[in-house]
Design an enzyme around this catalytic site. Structure first.
Site, PDB file in Angstrom:
ATOM      1  N   GLN A   1       0.846  -1.207   0.000  1.00 37.81           N
ATOM      2  CA  GLN A   1       0.000   0.000   0.000  1.00 37.81           C
ATOM      3  C   GLN A   1       0.874   1.248   0.000  1.00 37.81           C
ATOM      4  OE1 GLN A   1      -1.920   0.509   3.751  1.00 37.81           O
ATOM      5  NE2 GLN A   1      -3.144   2.268   3.120  1.00 37.81           N
ATOM      6  N   GLY A   2       0.877   1.976  -1.094  1.00 37.52           N
ATOM      7  CA  GLY A   2       1.685   3.193  -1.196  1.00 37.52           C
ATOM      8  C   GLY A   2       0.846   4.431  -0.951  1.00 37.52           C
TER       9      GLY A   2
ATOM     10  N   SER B   1       1.165   6.459   2.578  1.00 37.41           N
ATOM     11  CA  SER B   1       1.885   7.402   3.452  1.00 37.41           C
ATOM     12  C   SER B   1       3.138   7.950   2.770  1.00 37.41           C
ATOM     13  CB  SER B   1       2.322   6.714   4.745  1.00 37.41           C
ATOM     14  OG  SER B   1       1.229   6.158   5.403  1.00 37.41           O
TER      15      SER B   1
ATOM     16  N   SER C   1       4.567  -1.281   3.934  1.00 40.81           N
ATOM     17  CA  SER C   1       4.787  -2.640   4.465  1.00 40.81           C
ATOM     18  C   SER C   1       4.929  -3.634   3.321  1.00 40.81           C
ATOM     19  CB  SER C   1       3.619  -3.082   5.340  1.00 40.81           C
ATOM     20  OG  SER C   1       3.449  -2.206   6.405  1.00 40.81           O
TER      21      SER C   1
ATOM     22  N   GLU D   1     -13.415  -1.544   5.939  1.00 40.54           N
ATOM     23  CA  GLU D   1     -12.295  -2.445   6.190  1.00 40.54           C
ATOM     24  C   GLU D   1     -11.759  -2.323   7.614  1.00 40.54           C
ATOM     25  OE1 GLU D   1     -11.486  -4.838   3.921  1.00 40.54           O
ATOM     26  OE2 GLU D   1     -13.379  -3.938   3.354  1.00 40.54           O
TER      27      GLU D   1
ATOM     28  N   GLU E   1      -5.089   8.743  18.294  1.00 38.65           N
ATOM     29  CA  GLU E   1      -5.619  10.113  18.345  1.00 38.65           C
ATOM     30  C   GLU E   1      -6.588  10.351  17.188  1.00 38.65           C
ATOM     31  OE1 GLU E   1      -2.367   9.321  18.601  1.00 38.65           O
ATOM     32  OE2 GLU E   1      -2.143   9.733  20.742  1.00 38.65           O
TER      33      GLU E   1
HETATM   34  C1  LIG Z   1       3.984  -0.992  11.286  1.00 41.64           C
HETATM   35  C2  LIG Z   1       3.474   0.061  10.338  1.00 41.64           C
HETATM   36  C3  LIG Z   1       3.108  -0.313   9.071  1.00 41.64           C
HETATM   37  C4  LIG Z   1       2.643   0.653   8.163  1.00 41.64           C
HETATM   38  N1  LIG Z   1       2.339   0.246   6.891  1.00 41.64           N
HETATM   39  C5  LIG Z   1       1.946   1.166   5.985  1.00 41.64           C
HETATM   40  C6  LIG Z   1       1.722   0.792   4.625  1.00 41.64           C
HETATM   41  O1  LIG Z   1       1.851  -0.382   4.251  1.00 41.64           O
HETATM   42  N2  LIG Z   1       1.389   1.745   3.727  1.00 41.64           N
HETATM   43  C7  LIG Z   1       1.216   3.051   4.090  1.00 41.64           C
HETATM   44  O2  LIG Z   1       0.869   3.858   3.231  1.00 41.64           O
HETATM   45  N3  LIG Z   1       1.445   3.462   5.376  1.00 41.64           N
HETATM   46  C8  LIG Z   1       1.818   2.548   6.321  1.00 41.64           C
HETATM   47  N4  LIG Z   1       2.073   2.938   7.616  1.00 41.64           N
HETATM   48  C9  LIG Z   1       2.025   4.354   7.947  1.00 41.64           C
HETATM   49  C10 LIG Z   1       0.872   4.747   8.847  1.00 41.64           C
HETATM   50  O3  LIG Z   1      -0.334   4.773   8.133  1.00 41.64           O
HETATM   51  C11 LIG Z   1       1.241   6.105   9.443  1.00 41.64           C
HETATM   52  O4  LIG Z   1       2.367   5.898  10.291  1.00 41.64           O
HETATM   53  C12 LIG Z   1       0.117   6.699  10.252  1.00 41.64           C
HETATM   54  O5  LIG Z   1      -0.942   7.092   9.415  1.00 41.64           O
HETATM   55  C13 LIG Z   1       0.597   7.919  11.072  1.00 41.64           C
HETATM   56  O6  LIG Z   1       1.252   8.825  10.230  1.00 41.64           O
HETATM   57  P1  LIG Z   1       2.707   9.403  10.591  1.00 41.64           P
HETATM   58  O7  LIG Z   1       3.595   8.263  10.943  1.00 41.64           O
HETATM   59  O8  LIG Z   1       3.105  10.318   9.490  1.00 41.64           O
HETATM   60  O9  LIG Z   1       2.487  10.244  11.935  1.00 41.64           O
HETATM   61  P2  LIG Z   1       1.828  11.688  12.047  1.00 41.64           P
HETATM   62  O10 LIG Z   1       0.595  11.757  11.235  1.00 41.64           O
HETATM   63  O11 LIG Z   1       2.893  12.702  11.807  1.00 41.64           O
HETATM   64  O12 LIG Z   1       1.427  11.702  13.579  1.00 41.64           O
HETATM   65  C14 LIG Z   1       2.380  11.910  14.639  1.00 41.64           C
HETATM   66  C15 LIG Z   1       1.590  11.998  15.951  1.00 41.64           C
HETATM   67  O13 LIG Z   1       0.684  13.132  15.890  1.00 41.64           O
HETATM   68  C16 LIG Z   1      -0.640  12.715  16.150  1.00 41.64           C
HETATM   69  N5  LIG Z   1      -1.574  13.472  15.303  1.00 41.64           N
HETATM   70  C17 LIG Z   1      -1.487  13.693  13.981  1.00 41.64           C
HETATM   71  N6  LIG Z   1      -2.545  14.410  13.541  1.00 41.64           N
HETATM   72  C18 LIG Z   1      -3.326  14.629  14.628  1.00 41.64           C
HETATM   73  C19 LIG Z   1      -4.568  15.303  14.827  1.00 41.64           C
HETATM   74  N7  LIG Z   1      -5.222  15.888  13.810  1.00 41.64           N
HETATM   75  N8  LIG Z   1      -5.077  15.340  16.078  1.00 41.64           N
HETATM   76  C20 LIG Z   1      -4.430  14.748  17.126  1.00 41.64           C
HETATM   77  N9  LIG Z   1      -3.242  14.106  16.993  1.00 41.64           N
HETATM   78  C21 LIG Z   1      -2.700  14.040  15.776  1.00 41.64           C
HETATM   79  C22 LIG Z   1      -0.680  11.239  15.758  1.00 41.64           C
HETATM   80  O14 LIG Z   1      -1.724  10.561  16.440  1.00 41.64           O
HETATM   81  C23 LIG Z   1       0.696  10.769  16.187  1.00 41.64           C
HETATM   82  O15 LIG Z   1       0.705  10.470  17.576  1.00 41.64           O
HETATM   83  C24 LIG Z   1       2.522   2.009   8.556  1.00 41.64           C
HETATM   84  C25 LIG Z   1       2.879   2.380   9.845  1.00 41.64           C
HETATM   85  C26 LIG Z   1       3.362   1.437  10.740  1.00 41.64           C
HETATM   86  C27 LIG Z   1       3.760   1.876  12.118  1.00 41.64           C
END
Ligand SMILES: Cc1cc2nc3c(=O)[nH]c(=O)nc-3n(C[C@H](O)[C@H](O)[C@H](O)COP(=O)(O)OP(=O)(O)OC[C@H]3O[C@@H](n4cnc5c(N)ncnc54)[C@H](O)[C@@H]3O)c2cc1C
Length: 368
Positions: free
Chosen positions: A104-105, A107, A139, A222, A351
């Site tokens: 899944q591309g 993030s 992933s 989902e 969150e």
């Molecule tokens: C094990 C793992 C597998 C993953 N696999 C995939 C994958 O296959 N494909 C893919 O596309 N992505 C994948 N992801 C990415 C995942 O979807 C993102 O990590 C997730 O959406 C959070 O985004 P971020 O890491 O940029 O954190 P951020 O969005 O930067 O968030 C950082 C912190 O700020 C908080 N925050 C952000 N916005 C708000 C708000 N509006 N209100 C309150 N708090 C807030 C969050 O809760 C978090 O604690 C994976 C992540 C993990 C850990």
């Protein structure tokens, strides 16, 4: 299931990718995957009720996690919702038969919770559609054959508008996958770079402006129905820890000092099962579940993370001369502890789930 595949045993030679793929293909033949997918696309044509029944059994068994969960839980439902007939006939059977693994591309370094901030661009040129940009936390990209790409046709300021989905073959020139090592020592996720990657119009899923609507519509269902086995897997992990501790009076004494917390967690497992069953009942009755899909994701990830912490504390106190039952439990609980750290992040952070519930279920918008 061979001994090397069991997650409740520690292994000198754990199962490799080939074994895991073969096991998952066998699972499909045995009727355990693609349960609700139509038979013309390789599925078993049954209902969510049978899907739930199978997931109970999968959860209670110490099976390895699926290699192609993105294909089955995300790409497949999106293809069924917006794909053409030709795309359904082409992509869907390959997912179930494990001929094509998907990643899944979505993030990006600057777009996680705020997915509409993504910047990867796709432009129509004389040669076809051309992609430029970077994805992260993808992933399983290094073992995938296709990437479900969400990219934009316009400017980043357009936010939810102009987003488009493509089924990109991973072996396209200009597409580079770099693995990232995580705290459990695995290289389970990757960075994916797109440098002038040409993609075919035939691999576009839905219309050029339909990407956001398709992704979010399917994601809300989902979130509730994916990995339904998790409540039962949670129960079986807890049962494993308790059974292992019963094999040694010293370990059992350690465990009983956590009896109140374990009892509370057992109640939460039952609550979680109830949530899953209620949502399945609603979907079978043809009702919209919308934001209620956030309940099991939030509840499971928070409760399971607390269990993982407790289990880690218990196994860390096991005696040094522990027997094989305690050794197996220690290795498994350590793995569960490390992987549980991400459970409150992926598929929407805690969150973000709380925000969805506050805004869309409680109607509590932020004061101006
Ligand atoms: C094990 C793992 C597998 C993953 N696999 C995939 C994958 O296959 N494909 C893919 O596309 N992505 C994948 N992801 C990415 C995942 O979807 C993102 O990590 C997730 O959406 C959070 O985004 P971020 O890491 O940029 O954190 P951020 O969005 O930067 O968030 C950082 C912190 O700020 C908080 N925050 C952000 N916005 C708000 C708000 N509006 N209100 C309150 N708090 C807030 C969050 O809760 C978090 O604690 C994976 C992540 C993990 C850990």
């Amino acid at each position: 299931m061979t001994d090397a595949l069991r997650t409740d045993r520690c292994h000198d030679a754990p199962a490799g990718l080939k074994d895991l793929i073969a096991f998952e293909a066998e699972q499909h033949k045995a009727g355990l995957t693609g349960i609700t997918w139509p038979t013309e696309y390789g599925g078993h044509g049954l209902t969510l009720r049978e899907h739930l029944e199978a997931n109970r059994e999968i959860g209670l068994s110490p099976m390895p996690n699926a290699v192609n969960s993105i294909g089955k839980e995300l790409a497949g439902p999106i293809i069924m919702a917006v794909g053409t007939e030709a795309q359904k006939l082409d992509y869907l059977p390959k997912i179930l038969q494990m001929d094509e693994i998907w990643c899944q591309g979505f993030s990006e370094p600057g777009a996680g919770s705020d997915l509409a901030g993504l910047r990867t661009r796709v432009e129509r040129t004389a040669d076809g559609w051309v992609v430029n940009g970077q994805k992260i936390w993808t992933s399983g990209a290094s073992k995938s054959q296709r990437c479900l790409l969400l990219a934009r046709t316009g400017k980043p300021e357009d936010r939810h508008k102009g987003l488009v989905l493509f089924a990109v073959p991973i072996n396209r020139p200009g597409l580079e996958v770099r693995e990232i090592r995580s705290i459990d020592g695995q290289k389970s996720f990757c960075e994916v770079f797109f440098n002038d990657v040409v993609v075919d119009e035939a691999d576009m899923l839905g219309a050029p402006d339909e990407g956001w609507a398709a992704a979010t519509r399917v994601l809300s269902i989902e979130r509730a129905t994916n990995r339904m086995y998790r409540a039962w897997r949670f129960q079986s992990e807890m049962d494993h820890l308790i059974a292992a501790c019963r094999s040694d009076a010293r370990a059992f004494a350690i465990l009983t000092s956590y009896r109140r917390d374990l009892a509370q967690l057992r109640v939460e497992v039952e609550m979680l099962k109830g949530q899953v069953e209620t949502l399945v009942g609603s979907l079978l009755a043809g009702k919209e579940i919308g934001p209620r899909g956030s309940f099991p994701k939030l509840y499971w990830s928070e409760a399971h993370q607390r269990f993982a912490q407790l289990a880690f504390e218990v196994v860390s106190r096991f005696p040094a001369n522990a027997g094989p039952a305690l050794r197996d439990a220690r290795i498994r609980m350590e793995d569960i502890y490390l992987s549980s750290r991400a459970e409150t992040i992926y598929a929407g952070t805690t969150e973000i789930q709380l925000d969805i519930i506050a805004k869309r279920i409680l109607n509590l918008r932020k004061a101006a």
